[in-house]
Design a protein around this motif. Structure first.
Motif, short mmCIF file in Angstrom:
data_model
loop_
_atom_site.label_atom_id
_atom_site.label_comp_id
_atom_site.label_asym_id
_atom_site.label_seq_id
_atom_site.Cartn_x
_atom_site.Cartn_y
_atom_site.Cartn_z
N VAL A 19 1.72 4.06 -2.33
CA VAL A 19 2.45 3.06 -1.63
C VAL A 19 3.07 2.03 -3.07
N LEU A 20 1.77 2.29 -3.81
CA LEU A 20 2.59 0.87 -4.95
C LEU A 20 4.07 0.94 -5.41
N PHE A 21 4.65 2.76 -5.02
CA PHE A 21 6.61 2.85 -5.40
C PHE A 21 6.97 1.55 -4.44
N LYS A 22 6.65 1.46 -2.89
CA LYS A 22 7.06 0.90 -2.13
C LYS A 22 7.23 -0.65 -2.55
N LEU A 23 5.97 -1.10 -3.44
CA LEU A 23 5.90 -2.34 -3.46
C LEU A 23 6.59 -2.80 -4.39
#
Lengths: 241, 402
Positions: free
Chosen positions: B337-341
């Motif tokens: 999810v860090l990729f999207k953030l």
């Protein structure tokens, strides 16, 4: 700093999980998001992060929504998820390097800080290892290291203590305190109510997707007419009705 | 669950796995490109095989060369157990009754390996008849090798069981010794030195018999069996992934330090997505292996039809196939999810991908041009045509968006 205004949302528009949530997080304060499993804590956090689109209401950071300026919005937030989420193909050190690049941090200063953090969490020897070989606690430390390396204006922490050893828990709490003193706003979701009571400035008690009680401890005691009650006692009264 | 049911569990897992595999095979066979590529490869292979048969001189040391290949095949086995990571929890109480499960596993693996041996020996039949022996000696060799294969399979299982109480170095040494015996056996069989076959064969049989005494009653190496099974599955998924997208397939991770050092020179100090994508490409995805396979495929086909236009078109096709697959590393689903953030504009993602595509496509075309020039497939005029067409294509492919 962070303002959540009449937020309603969830995984389906027909059946929202959270309803009309309104609260804020000011610079230099830690706000505890407290609720039972399934109360809507993680859903609230996902909406703040922009990972879910609200059915109604809005989330602003310094007066701007994610849509107004996505890069500025994201640059000000760091997130420590409940379950460690990492890039399998990156070593621990490469996670830190990626954070430095993504947040456009000063390389020399951030590298020094990264080494300090590695030492504080006793992860120096593992810095060139791949996270899939780590224990769950060590994986969680990657998330913590990256978040504190970014030094965001707002830190969102979802159940951070799960799997951490006692020393790491104390180091994390010290870092949260330090962050607060430096003006960082912190929204923390936790089930460890003793710890929340000791470290948080204000609380939001969620139940069935709605805010049942909020404020600092004396204010909540006053609302429920329970002078001297602990956070745990107040929470139990709220959820048991 | 009683003793009989543990073997039932194995066969039920085997059936369920094959059902999934057949579904995948149907999807792959139904794809437009796969039959064409397979067809071209088979035609090129048979063309090249016929040329090899015509060219092969009688003095060529065919028996030793084939003995090495067959020796390796006989020595290395991956026993299919379908043991899952969770079995170390749920099947542990059944450990005393797992003998039948693993006997079924050996039976299945033996049958599959015999089938593989049959295919290999059928392919080698023209070569064998041309240089090594008669139909009669061929049949005897096949049966002999089948017996040796089964002995090896049992020994592989014994070695796996022994990992719980033996030194890994000792087991590796045993495997090397076993390879030596298999090499001797394969060579003697191919050279029809029948009396010399007896000694290594007897040694293998005695070794196998002794192995049963060494195996501990318990425990089974659950973790190792589970890891081996995961690796086997990963290999099958890798092959399937050449043809269809397998987003849930967990690819093995490799450090590849020297390649990372090399790509670090290609990345700007503040680049975020190139930093991530290059590491995905080098360490985790199948794309690097695919790059090498496509390169080998184009060179092999160019060897069969060494015409500048054919080489140009094959390079074009290879580059296109690679670029299409390269886009998979951009899939956000692969990343946490860090990729999207990440506080970076989304446009940086496609720019990073274009940069990588351009660089690798250029390397691909340059390597083939180099081979073409060295071997003499491309002359001056051919090279100019090749460079113009492939240069334009590289620019086009690397700019194309989904």
């Amino acid at each position: 700093m962070l303002t959540v205004h009449e937020l309603t949302g969830g995984y389906s528009r027909v059946q929202p999980v959270i309803h009309d949530l309104s609260f804020d997080v000011k610079p230099g304060e830690m706000v505890g998001l407290i609720g039972l499993n399934g109360a809507g804590k993680s859903t609230t956090i996902k909406h703040i992060l922009g990972l879910m689109t609200p059915v109604a209401g809005k989330v602003t950071l310094h007066g701007k929504t994610l849509q107004d300026d996505p890069i500025a919005f994201r640059s000000q937030i760091a997130y420590i998820p409940e379950t460690p989420q990492f890039y399998e193909e990156l070593t621990l050190w490469e996670h830190l390097e990626l954070t430095i690049r993504a947040y456009r941090l000063d390389e020399a200063e951030a590298s020094r800080r990264a080494h300090d953090l590695l030492e504080q969490f006793r992860m120096g020897k593992a810095k060139h290892w791949f996270p899939h070989t780590f224990s769950k606690g060590m994986q969680q430390k990657i998330m913590i290291l990256c978040a504190f390396l970014a030094q965001p204006a707002l830190l969102i922490v979802d159940e951070p203590f799960v799997g951490l050893d006692p020393l790491a828990i104390q180091t994390l709490l010290d870092l949260l305190q330090e962050g607060k003193q430096q003006g960082m706003g912190i929204l923390i979701s936790t089930h460890i109510l003793d710890m929340a009571e000791k470290y948080c400035n204000r609380f939001i008690l969620l139940h069935d997707g709605r805010i049942r009680l909020k404020g600092d401890l004396p204010a909540m005691q006053h609302t429920l007419n329970k002078p001297g009650a602990s956070l745990e006692q107040l929470f139990i009264q709220v959820v048991k009705g | 669950m009683n003793r009989l049911e543990t073997s039932t569990l194995f066969w039920s897992r085997m059936r369920s796995s094959w059902t999934k595999a057949l579904r995948l095979i149907r999807i792959i066979a139904g794809g437009g490109g796969t039959p064409i590529i397979l067809g071209i490869t088979i035609i090129a292979f048979s063309f090249g095989y016929n040329q090899l048969l015509a060219w092969l001189p009688e003095s060529f040391p065919l028996a030793p060369v084939l003995a090495v290949m067959i020796g390796l095949f006989l020595t290395h086995h991956r026993i299919r157990t379908w043991i899952k990571p969770t079995d170390a929890v749920f099947l542990l109480p059944l450990e005393p009754h797992m003998g039948r499960y693993f006997r079924a596993s050996l039976l299945y693996t033996g049958a599959v390996k015999l089938l593989h041996l049959g295919v290999i020996m059928s392919i080698l039949y023209p070569l064998y008849r041309a240089n090594l022996g008669t139909l009669g000696t061929y049949v005897v060799t096949c049966f002999l090798l089948a017996g040796v294969l089964l002995l090896n399979l049992v020994q592989e299982w014994q070695a796996t069981r022994l990992t719980v109480n033996s030194d890994a170095g000792d087991l590796r040494l045993w495997k090397i010794c076993r390879f030596g015996l298999n090499l001797l056996l394969a060579y003697d069989a191919l050279a029809s030195e029948w009396w010399f076959v007896l000694l290594p064969l007897t040694a293998l049989a005695i070794w196998c018999w002794q192995g049963f005494r060494l195996i501990p009653q318990a425990p089974y190496p659950w973790q190792r069996l589970s890891r081996l099974e995961q690796e086997t599955l990963a290999r099958y998924y890798t092959v399937a992934n050449w043809f269809v997208d397998m987003p849930r397939y967990k690819r093995p991770l490799r450090q590849r330090k020297w390649l990372i050092r090399l790509v670090n020179r290609l990345i700007r100090d503040d680049a975020v997505y190139p930093y991530l994508y290059w590491r995905t490409l080098v360490r985790q995805s199948d794309l690097l292996a695919m790059f090498a396979r496509l390169l080998a495929w184009v060179i092999l086909l160019s060897f069969c039809v060494p015409h500048p236009w054919v080489i140009t078109l094959l390079t074009l096709l290879g580059n296109w196939m690679f670029t299409v697959q390269l886009r998979n590393i951009e899939h956000a689903a692969h990343y946490p999810v860090l990729f999207k953030l990440m506080p970076r504009p989304a446009s940086e993602r496609s720019q990073a991908l274009q940069q990588i595509a351009r660089l690798l496509s250029t390397a691909f075309a340059s390597l083939i041009a180099l081979v073409g020039l060295l071997v003499g497939w491309l002359d001056g005029k051919g090279l100019v045509i090749y460079l113009i067409i492939n240069g334009a294509a590289i620019l086009f492919f690397s700019r194309t968006k989904r």
